[in-house]
Write an enzyme that holds these catalytic residues in place. Structure first.
Site, PDB file in Angstrom:
ATOM      1  N   GLY A  13       0.383  -1.164  -0.437  1.00  0.00           N
ATOM      2  CA  GLY A  13       0.274  -0.033  -0.161  1.00  0.00           C
ATOM      3  C   GLY A  13       0.486   1.508   0.202  1.00  0.00           C
ATOM      4  CB  ALA A  14       4.290   1.616   0.454  1.00  0.00           C
ATOM      5  CB  SER A  36      12.008  -6.684  -1.146  1.00  0.00           C
ATOM      6  OG  SER A  36      11.770  -5.590  -1.156  1.00  0.00           O
TER       7      SER A  36
HETATM    8  P1  ADP Z   1       1.941  -1.159  -3.386  1.00  0.00           P
HETATM    9  O1  ADP Z   1       2.487  -2.101  -4.710  1.00  0.00           O
HETATM   10  O2  ADP Z   1       3.444  -0.550  -2.627  1.00  0.00           O
HETATM   11  O3  ADP Z   1       1.139  -2.204  -2.259  1.00  0.00           O
HETATM   12  P2  ADP Z   1      -0.101  -0.233  -4.623  1.00  0.00           P
HETATM   13  O4  ADP Z   1       0.827   1.196  -5.448  1.00  0.00           O
HETATM   14  O5  ADP Z   1      -1.273  -0.647  -4.761  1.00  0.00           O
HETATM   15  O6  ADP Z   1       1.457  -0.213  -3.094  1.00  0.00           O
HETATM   16  O7  ADP Z   1      -1.539   2.162  -3.888  1.00  0.00           O
HETATM   17  C1  ADP Z   1      -0.909   2.470  -3.671  1.00  0.00           C
HETATM   18  C2  ADP Z   1      -2.066   3.389  -3.409  1.00  0.00           C
HETATM   19  O8  ADP Z   1      -1.668   4.413  -2.489  1.00  0.00           O
HETATM   20  C3  ADP Z   1      -2.669   3.612  -4.262  1.00  0.00           C
HETATM   21  O9  ADP Z   1      -3.981   3.454  -3.539  1.00  0.00           O
HETATM   22  C4  ADP Z   1      -2.251   5.361  -4.469  1.00  0.00           C
HETATM   23  O10 ADP Z   1      -3.542   5.402  -5.600  1.00  0.00           O
HETATM   24  C5  ADP Z   1      -2.197   5.852  -3.523  1.00  0.00           C
HETATM   25  N1  ADP Z   1      -0.925   6.623  -3.478  1.00  0.00           N
HETATM   26  C6  ADP Z   1      -2.023   8.008  -2.650  1.00  0.00           C
HETATM   27  N2  ADP Z   1      -0.222   8.747  -2.819  1.00  0.00           N
HETATM   28  C7  ADP Z   1       0.608   8.079  -3.834  1.00  0.00           C
HETATM   29  C8  ADP Z   1       2.110   7.962  -4.306  1.00  0.00           C
HETATM   30  N3  ADP Z   1       2.733   9.239  -3.358  1.00  0.00           N
HETATM   31  N4  ADP Z   1       2.549   7.572  -5.092  1.00  0.00           N
HETATM   32  C9  ADP Z   1       2.193   5.826  -5.404  1.00  0.00           C
HETATM   33  N5  ADP Z   1       0.690   6.159  -4.844  1.00  0.00           N
HETATM   34  C10 ADP Z   1      -0.203   7.095  -4.118  1.00  0.00           C
END
Ligand code: ADP
Length: 237
Positions: free
Chosen positions: A50-51, A121
């Site tokens: 979720g990052a 990771s």
């Molecule tokens: P991960 O791949 O790390 O698990 P995701 O990309 O699937 O995370 O999900 C990240 C969520 O956070 C998405 O809903 C995205 O729209 C939101 N988000 C908010 N700000 C950002 C940002 N600066 N960069 C990336 N995602 C973001």
């Protein structure tokens, strides 16, 4: 024949000889993509679930490919649904997941692609191994820490996994049942609590320009700026 099983069922690799392709990286760089030159490298996006790893990776991949620069995004879930489908989330299997994924990234990178890896990771040791796998064969590897607090990642809960981890349906979930080791010396940090998705992607584009992975001749820079479309809106660098 290279690999064979000994009587004790151990894999014997003694008779393996690494074969060097006749086609050099320089030759590949001259025929793939719109701009001449070898740009194969790996961007290793690490961070909590979720990052923002996948969102940034897909945004960047989209941008680079539209621009005519070969790029491919390798996503953790996709690796686990194919090549790594036999692996669990134990420490050993997480290690093997990263080792195999890094080996795949190495091949993509060697083929001339900017390879964008999105893998949680969580362990420094595994990320170091991923770096070593690339550097041993002279390929550039950049560790990019996608930083957002556990609270924010949990509130995003993009895939509903935090809820499952909290109610015990998922064990060993990074950040809850299992530790995430924050990168000590990453090549770049993208703070997705402070930046929008487009801003994070632009920061990464600028980083790649600075590392001379993306061409930065005046003509290319104009083209790069003119082509910066994210989420169907034009964003200025
Ligand atoms: P991960 O791949 O790390 O698990 P995701 O990309 O699937 O995370 O999900 C990240 C969520 O956070 C998405 O809903 C995205 O729209 C939101 N988000 C908010 N700000 C950002 C940002 N600066 N960069 C990336 N995602 C973001």
């Amino acid at each position: 024949m290279g690999i064979f099983l000994q009587e004790d069922n151990q894999i014997n690799t003694n008779n393996i000889t690494i074969q060097k392709n006749d086609v050099s990286r320089e030759m590949r760089g001259n025929i793939i993509g719109k701009f001449k030159g070898f740009r194969g490298c790996t961007l290793w996006l690490t961070g909590l679930s979720g990052a923002g790893k996948t969102s940034i990776a897909f945004n960047l991949e989209n941008y680079l490919v539209k621009l005519g620069i070969p790029a491919y995004s390798l996503d953790g879930d996709n690796m686990r649904s194919g090549l790594n489908k036999n692996l669990t989330f134990s420490k050993e299997d997480r290690q093997e997941n990263i080792r195999r994924s890094a080996e795949v990234a190495k091949l993509f990178s060697d083929s001339g692609h900017i390879t964008i890896c999105s893998f949680v990771s969580p362990f420094s040791e595994d990320r170091s191994l991923a770096r070593k796998i690339h550097q041993d064969v002279g390929l550039k590897f950049f560790e990019i820490f996608i930083n957002a607090s556990l609270d924010v990642c949990e509130s995003r809960d993009v895939k509903g996994l935090y809820e499952k981890a909290r109610n015990g349906t998922i064990k060993s979930f990074t950040g809850i049942g299992q530790n995430y080791q924050v990168p000590i010396d990453p090549d770049l940090i993208l703070d997705t609590e402070q930046q929008t998705l487009d801003e994070s992607t632009i920061t990464l584009v600028k980083f790649l320009e600075g590392k001379k992975i993306i061409p930065n001749t005046p003509e290319c820079r104009v083209e790069i700026r003119n082509n910066l479309f994210f989420n169907n809106q034009q964003t200025k660098l």
